[in-house]
Write a protein that holds these residues in place. Sequence first.
Motif, PDB file in Angstrom:
ATOM      1  N   TRP A 100       3.691   5.866  -5.543  1.00  0.00           N
ATOM      2  CA  TRP A 100       3.768   5.884  -7.005  1.00  0.00           C
ATOM      3  C   TRP A 100       2.612   6.638  -7.652  1.00  0.00           C
ATOM      4  O   TRP A 100       2.787   7.322  -8.634  1.00  0.00           O
ATOM      5  N   GLU A 101       1.394   6.440  -7.133  1.00  0.00           N
ATOM      6  CA  GLU A 101       0.258   7.046  -7.836  1.00  0.00           C
ATOM      7  C   GLU A 101      -0.834   7.592  -6.932  1.00  0.00           C
ATOM      8  O   GLU A 101      -1.814   8.134  -7.405  1.00  0.00           O
ATOM      9  N   GLY A 102      -0.687   7.430  -5.645  1.00  0.00           N
ATOM     10  CA  GLY A 102      -1.725   7.896  -4.728  1.00  0.00           C
ATOM     11  C   GLY A 102      -2.782   6.829  -4.508  1.00  0.00           C
ATOM     12  O   GLY A 102      -2.776   5.796  -5.171  1.00  0.00           O
ATOM     13  N   LEU A 103      -3.649   7.091  -3.557  1.00  0.00           N
ATOM     14  CA  LEU A 103      -4.683   6.113  -3.210  1.00  0.00           C
ATOM     15  C   LEU A 103      -6.070   6.716  -3.384  1.00  0.00           C
ATOM     16  O   LEU A 103      -6.852   6.805  -2.461  1.00  0.00           O
ATOM     17  N   ASN A 104      -6.372   7.144  -4.595  1.00  0.00           N
ATOM     18  CA  ASN A 104      -7.667   7.742  -4.893  1.00  0.00           C
ATOM     19  C   ASN A 104      -8.604   6.691  -5.478  1.00  0.00           C
ATOM     20  O   ASN A 104      -8.725   6.568  -6.693  1.00  0.00           O
ATOM     21  N   PHE A 105      -9.247   5.935  -4.601  1.00  0.00           N
ATOM     22  CA  PHE A 105     -10.139   4.860  -5.041  1.00  0.00           C
ATOM     23  C   PHE A 105     -11.528   5.089  -4.463  1.00  0.00           C
ATOM     24  O   PHE A 105     -11.678   5.573  -3.351  1.00  0.00           O
ATOM     25  N   ASP A 106     -12.542   4.724  -5.250  1.00  0.00           N
ATOM     26  CA  ASP A 106     -13.926   4.795  -4.785  1.00  0.00           C
ATOM     27  C   ASP A 106     -14.234   3.651  -3.822  1.00  0.00           C
ATOM     28  O   ASP A 106     -15.002   3.804  -2.883  1.00  0.00           O
ATOM     29  N   LEU A 107     -13.637   2.491  -4.103  1.00  0.00           N
ATOM     30  CA  LEU A 107     -13.944   1.279  -3.352  1.00  0.00           C
ATOM     31  C   LEU A 107     -12.655   0.530  -3.056  1.00  0.00           C
ATOM     32  O   LEU A 107     -11.831   0.324  -3.946  1.00  0.00           O
ATOM     33  N   ILE A 108     -12.498   0.139  -1.799  1.00  0.00           N
ATOM     34  CA  ILE A 108     -11.380  -0.715  -1.398  1.00  0.00           C
ATOM     35  C   ILE A 108     -11.991  -2.017  -0.906  1.00  0.00           C
ATOM     36  O   ILE A 108     -12.846  -2.018  -0.021  1.00  0.00           O
ATOM     37  N   ILE A 109     -11.562  -3.122  -1.513  1.00  0.00           N
ATOM     38  CA  ILE A 109     -12.054  -4.440  -1.115  1.00  0.00           C
ATOM     39  C   ILE A 109     -10.903  -5.172  -0.446  1.00  0.00           C
ATOM     40  O   ILE A 109      -9.873  -5.432  -1.078  1.00  0.00           O
ATOM     41  N   SER A 110     -11.081  -5.465   0.842  1.00  0.00           N
ATOM     42  CA  SER A 110     -10.042  -6.175   1.590  1.00  0.00           C
ATOM     43  C   SER A 110     -10.380  -7.658   1.619  1.00  0.00           C
ATOM     44  O   SER A 110     -11.545  -8.048   1.739  1.00  0.00           O
ATOM     45  N   LEU A 111      -9.332  -8.475   1.490  1.00  0.00           N
ATOM     46  CA  LEU A 111      -9.535  -9.913   1.346  1.00  0.00           C
ATOM     47  C   LEU A 111      -8.980 -10.720   2.517  1.00  0.00           C
ATOM     48  O   LEU A 111      -9.104 -11.945   2.529  1.00  0.00           O
ATOM     49  N   ALA A 151      -5.552  -6.956   6.013  1.00  0.00           N
ATOM     50  CA  ALA A 151      -5.823  -5.981   4.954  1.00  0.00           C
ATOM     51  C   ALA A 151      -7.049  -5.136   5.296  1.00  0.00           C
ATOM     52  O   ALA A 151      -7.089  -3.941   4.994  1.00  0.00           O
ATOM     53  N   HIS A 152      -8.037  -5.749   5.928  1.00  0.00           N
ATOM     54  CA  HIS A 152      -9.241  -4.998   6.285  1.00  0.00           C
ATOM     55  C   HIS A 152      -8.906  -3.910   7.318  1.00  0.00           C
ATOM     56  O   HIS A 152      -9.365  -2.772   7.198  1.00  0.00           O
ATOM     57  N   HIS A 153      -8.093  -4.254   8.277  1.00  0.00           N
ATOM     58  CA  HIS A 153      -7.671  -3.267   9.279  1.00  0.00           C
ATOM     59  C   HIS A 153      -6.947  -2.106   8.587  1.00  0.00           C
ATOM     60  O   HIS A 153      -7.227  -0.935   8.862  1.00  0.00           O
ATOM     61  N   ALA A 154      -6.029  -2.430   7.666  1.00  0.00           N
ATOM     62  CA  ALA A 154      -5.287  -1.393   6.935  1.00  0.00           C
ATOM     63  C   ALA A 154      -6.228  -0.533   6.083  1.00  0.00           C
ATOM     64  O   ALA A 154      -6.070   0.689   6.012  1.00  0.00           O
ATOM     65  N   ALA A 155      -7.208  -1.165   5.451  1.00  0.00           N
ATOM     66  CA  ALA A 155      -8.156  -0.419   4.610  1.00  0.00           C
ATOM     67  C   ALA A 155      -8.984   0.550   5.446  1.00  0.00           C
ATOM     68  O   ALA A 155      -9.206   1.694   5.039  1.00  0.00           O
ATOM     69  N   LEU A 156      -9.408   0.106   6.612  1.00  0.00           N
ATOM     70  CA  LEU A 156     -10.176   0.994   7.492  1.00  0.00           C
ATOM     71  C   LEU A 156      -9.317   2.172   7.964  1.00  0.00           C
ATOM     72  O   LEU A 156      -9.809   3.298   8.074  1.00  0.00           O
ATOM     73  N   GLU A 157      -8.047   1.926   8.205  1.00  0.00           N
ATOM     74  CA  GLU A 157      -7.129   3.009   8.580  1.00  0.00           C
ATOM     75  C   GLU A 157      -7.024   4.037   7.450  1.00  0.00           C
ATOM     76  O   GLU A 157      -6.945   5.237   7.714  1.00  0.00           O
ATOM     77  N   LEU A 158      -7.014   3.566   6.206  1.00  0.00           N
ATOM     78  CA  LEU A 158      -6.912   4.472   5.058  1.00  0.00           C
ATOM     79  C   LEU A 158      -8.094   5.432   4.992  1.00  0.00           C
ATOM     80  O   LEU A 158      -7.947   6.550   4.513  1.00  0.00           O
ATOM     81  N   LEU A 195       0.839  -1.203   0.000  1.00  0.00           N
ATOM     82  CA  LEU A 195       0.000   0.000   0.000  1.00  0.00           C
ATOM     83  C   LEU A 195       0.873   1.250   0.000  1.00  0.00           C
ATOM     84  O   LEU A 195       0.572   2.218  -0.694  1.00  0.00           O
ATOM     85  N   ASP A 196       1.956   1.231   0.784  1.00  0.00           N
ATOM     86  CA  ASP A 196       2.857   2.389   0.835  1.00  0.00           C
ATOM     87  C   ASP A 196       3.478   2.670  -0.534  1.00  0.00           C
ATOM     88  O   ASP A 196       3.568   3.822  -0.960  1.00  0.00           O
ATOM     89  N   GLU A 197       3.901   1.615  -1.235  1.00  0.00           N
ATOM     90  CA  GLU A 197       4.475   1.800  -2.574  1.00  0.00           C
ATOM     91  C   GLU A 197       3.434   2.351  -3.539  1.00  0.00           C
ATOM     92  O   GLU A 197       3.716   3.258  -4.311  1.00  0.00           O
ATOM     93  N   LEU A 198       2.239   1.804  -3.501  1.00  0.00           N
ATOM     94  CA  LEU A 198       1.170   2.277  -4.388  1.00  0.00           C
ATOM     95  C   LEU A 198       0.857   3.742  -4.108  1.00  0.00           C
ATOM     96  O   LEU A 198       0.712   4.545  -5.034  1.00  0.00           O
ATOM     97  N   GLU A 199       0.785   4.109  -2.835  1.00  0.00           N
ATOM     98  CA  GLU A 199       0.502   5.495  -2.463  1.00  0.00           C
ATOM     99  C   GLU A 199       1.609   6.421  -2.968  1.00  0.00           C
ATOM    100  O   GLU A 199       1.337   7.491  -3.504  1.00  0.00           O
TER     101      GLU A 199
END
Length: 168
Positions: A87-98, A102-109, A81-85
Amino acid sequence: MEERQDEPLDEPRPKRIHSVLFVCAMNAVRSPMAEAIARHYFGKSIYVQSAGVRKGEPDGFVSSILSEIGIDASKHKPRTLDELEEWEGLNFDLIISLSPEAHHAALELTRTIAADVEYWPTPDPTITQGSRDQVLDAYRNIRDGLMYRIRLRLKQTSPKSPNDGQGA
């Protein structure tokens, strides 16, 4: 406020999804599988990425079972997630944690970005014991389950999905 006769009040219209991020623990199995499937079916209408909480290594079984259904994921390189942020930012409408991590990290975002988060608990096929065929079957089960959920979830919000998300 005036009621419109053509829109039932008890059924909200699904929000249009322009971008989706799939997140799992290491971006090696579940999230790259989901990314490849979503791109295959909806890549022309929805921006799709994947990332992991931690950095993983590519998993050859993922490429193998996706190629069985005509999807090439051989060039995937796990990223965090840090690399993606970065390189291009984290501008997403929907985050699906699997995965739970990952769900904990997504909620933090969601403290810093306005995205909807959905948790799709997905077993980790890498822990499967047995013969090569049994392990491959575990990966196929994950692939097929993700394919079903992705097509069901994303076709509702796609403006015009060819074949209703049924084909490439």
